[in-house]
Design an enzyme around this catalytic site. Structure first.
Site, PDB file in Angstrom:
ATOM      1  N   ASP A 263     -52.584  17.060 -18.539  1.00 29.51           N
ATOM      2  CA  ASP A 263     -51.136  17.003 -18.356  1.00 29.51           C
ATOM      3  C   ASP A 263     -50.846  18.094 -17.336  1.00 29.51           C
ATOM      4  O   ASP A 263     -50.934  19.282 -17.657  1.00 29.51           O
ATOM      5  CB  ASP A 263     -50.395  17.293 -19.672  1.00 29.51           C
ATOM      6  N   HIS A 264     -50.566  17.682 -16.103  1.00 30.33           N
ATOM      7  CA  HIS A 264     -50.556  18.699 -15.048  1.00 30.33           C
ATOM      8  C   HIS A 264     -49.460  19.744 -15.254  1.00 30.33           C
ATOM      9  O   HIS A 264     -49.521  20.816 -14.669  1.00 30.33           O
ATOM     10  CB  HIS A 264     -50.497  18.059 -13.657  1.00 30.33           C
TER      11      HIS A 264
ATOM     12  N   HIS B 206     -45.095  15.463 -20.880  1.00 31.74           N
ATOM     13  CA  HIS B 206     -44.770  16.743 -20.229  1.00 31.74           C
ATOM     14  C   HIS B 206     -43.763  17.565 -21.021  1.00 31.74           C
ATOM     15  O   HIS B 206     -43.954  18.747 -21.269  1.00 31.74           O
ATOM     16  CB  HIS B 206     -44.185  16.504 -18.834  1.00 31.74           C
TER      17      HIS B 206
END
Ligand code: NAP
Length: 484
Positions: A177-178, A240
């Site tokens: 999950d950047h 996110h």
């Protein structure tokens, strides 16, 4: 201050989907920047893998172009670029067939860390895991990196987890999950757990509410096909925003180690109350004369998929009972800005009288466009004329506080890929976390589907539907202005 870059051991990295958009825009330019920074040694090997018929030279040309387009300032380092391209290779591989697997197995080395980046749709995750195992590449030296979306509901996420678990141990699976790779997100943990100042106040006794905003100015663009099946809740909130919520709300882990941190995050998700229908607003952007509306950008002209969602959440535990969390995210909003705002309560009594007005401390963690942390404090307005109070920011924008060089930190993807090579899973989602997040999300989506809710229209360039403003107003609160 000079950045300290510690090189990682030479490794093999195979990028399945090595010709795709994500590889071109993020993964490959990011690897190049880490190479220029000295973190990747020239002995490392990076292999692109996809169905397209390319040879090593063709792939190097493709990557050279990608770096020219997305590599940033480092692109000017021509000699470095040549050395980097020399490390690259390509194998034509079909995830669903036998093509290429023998050759791939010959190209990767047994005694090194081998990372396999699944930069392909989730429909191929199980196939890739199975074939890596079949061709002897799923041993203890191997790690796999999987991209979002990790499922579209609890059932599909469980299926994906099961498919991967057949061939890989959880300690080998890196669900990316950047958002977790962003410098500020990690700084959030440093601020909370590295200072005495904040943690004693970090609870419902002192915090009035917390707002999390992820606002984009862009619409769905050419991702309409994917997005219309997903929507803001699945695309943003379940992953996110849930991760941000966890980091802001979790208890202090005993140590900064992957399972200690992920255990605490999981407890937050499990303590979330179901969301009442009145605590949820969904929206869909309209065209504004110059730009098309949502329904003109997707196939289904009657689509009821939301491009905006705002919701009020409660975490039922001792720390947070009574402090609401307000989340909102959307496309085609006024500004591109992501932030978390911790809004503290009023002082119990104002000794300055009503004319001094209401003042609150707000700690703002800014994620984009400029990463940094700002603390709003109340001081006396300078000058004569009595005791007038004014709120001023203690601004810790990293570029200003640390100097531009120190603030030139790696992009989230760069950091996360290096964490994979180092074997550090702290910033990756564990399987049970993802499932718990879906278990909370599914009934919300089922609720609006059962009711046949239609998203409210909002004007492109606004801050979303008016009802989202009401979500706060009716509690005597208001959203912070969306500004970059
Ligand atoms: P994309 O541009 O469609 O690329 C897909 C890649 O997969 C291509 O390299 C394609 O190459 C390869 N591929 C497709 N079928 C294959 C098969 N059977 N065997 C081997 N390779 C195959 O997709 P993307 O945008 O790069 O996204 C990749 C993944 O990352 C998706 O899960 C996406 O949701 C996720 N993601 C993307 C972004 C982004 O910014 N793009 C952001 C977050 C997450 P060939 O056609 O040559 O096989």
């Amino acid at each position: 201050m000079v950045s300290r870059v510690i090189p990682v051991e030479p490794f093999d990295l195979v990028i399945f989907g090595g010709t795709g958009d994500l590889a071109r825009r993020k993964i490959l330019p990011g690897l190049f920047r880490r190479f220029v920074a000295g973190q990747i040694e020239p002995e490392a090997r990076i292999i692109g893998a996809a169905r397209s018929e390319l040879d090593d030279a063709g792939y190097r040309a493709f990557v050279g172009e990608a770096i020219a387009d997305f590599g940033g300032n480092e692109t000017r380092q021509k000699k470095k670029l040549k050395s980097f391209l020399d490390m690259l290779g390509y194998v034509t591989v079909d995830a669903k067939g036998d093509t290429g697997w023998e050759e791939l197995a010959e190209r990767v080395t047994d005694d090194r860390i081998r990372a396999f980046y699944f930069s392909v749709g989730p429909g191929l995750f199980g196939d890739l895991a199975k074939r890596l195992h079949k061709h002897g590449m799923a041993d203890a030296q191997s790690r796999i990196v999987v991209e979002k979306p990790f499922g579209r509901d609890l059932e599909s996420a469980r299926d994906l987890n099961r498919g991967l678990a057949q061939h890989f141990d959880e300690s080998q699976i890196y669900r990316i999950d950047h958002y977790l790779g962003k410098e500020t997100v990690q700084n959030l943990m440093a601020v909370r757990f590295g200072n005495m100042l904040f943690e004693p106040l970090w609870n419902s006794q002192y915090v009035d509410h917390i707002q999390i905003t992820v606002a984009e100015t862009v619409g769905v663009g050419d991702r309409g096909g994917y997005y219309d099946k997903s929507g803001a809740m699945r695309d943003m909130v379940q992953n996110h925003m849930m991760q941000l919520l966890c980091l802001i709300a979790m208890e202090p882990p005993a140590k900064f180690d992957p399972d200690a941190v992920r255990d605490e995050k999981l407890k937050v998700i499990r303590a979330l109350d179901p969301v009442e229908k009145d605590d949820l607003v969904r929206g869909q952007y309209e065209g504004d004369g110059t730009q098309p509306g949502y329904r003109n950008q997707v196939e289904n002209r009657d689509s009821t998929t939301e491009s905006f969602v705002a919701l009020k959440l409660h975490i039922s535990n001792w720390r947070w009972a009574g402090t609401p969390f307000y989340l909102r995210t959307g496309k085609r909003l006024r500004e591109r800005a992501s932030e978390i705002a911790v809004v503290f309560k009023d002082t119990p009594h104002s000794i300055f009288g009503p004319e001094a007005g209401n003042h609150r401390n707000i700690l703002t963690i800014k994620l984009q466009p400029n990463e940094g942390i700002e603390l709003g404090v109340t001081i006396k307005e300078p000058g004569p004329g009595g005791m007038r109070l004014v709120d001023v920011p203690l601004d810790m924008t990293f570029a200003e506080a640390l100097g531009p060089e120190e603030a030139d930190f790696p992009d989230a993807y760069e950091r996360l890929i290096m964490d994979v090579i180092r074997g550090n899973q702290t910033l990756f989602m564990r399987g049970d976390e993802v499932e718990a997040a879906w278990a909370w999300t599914d009934p919300i989506i089922a609720g609006w589907q059962d009711r046949g809710d239609v998203p409210l229209a909002y004007t492109s360039g606004s801050s979303g539907p008016d009802d989202a403003l009401m979500l706060m107003h009716r509690d005597g609160r208001r959203w912070r202005e969306i500004k970059a």
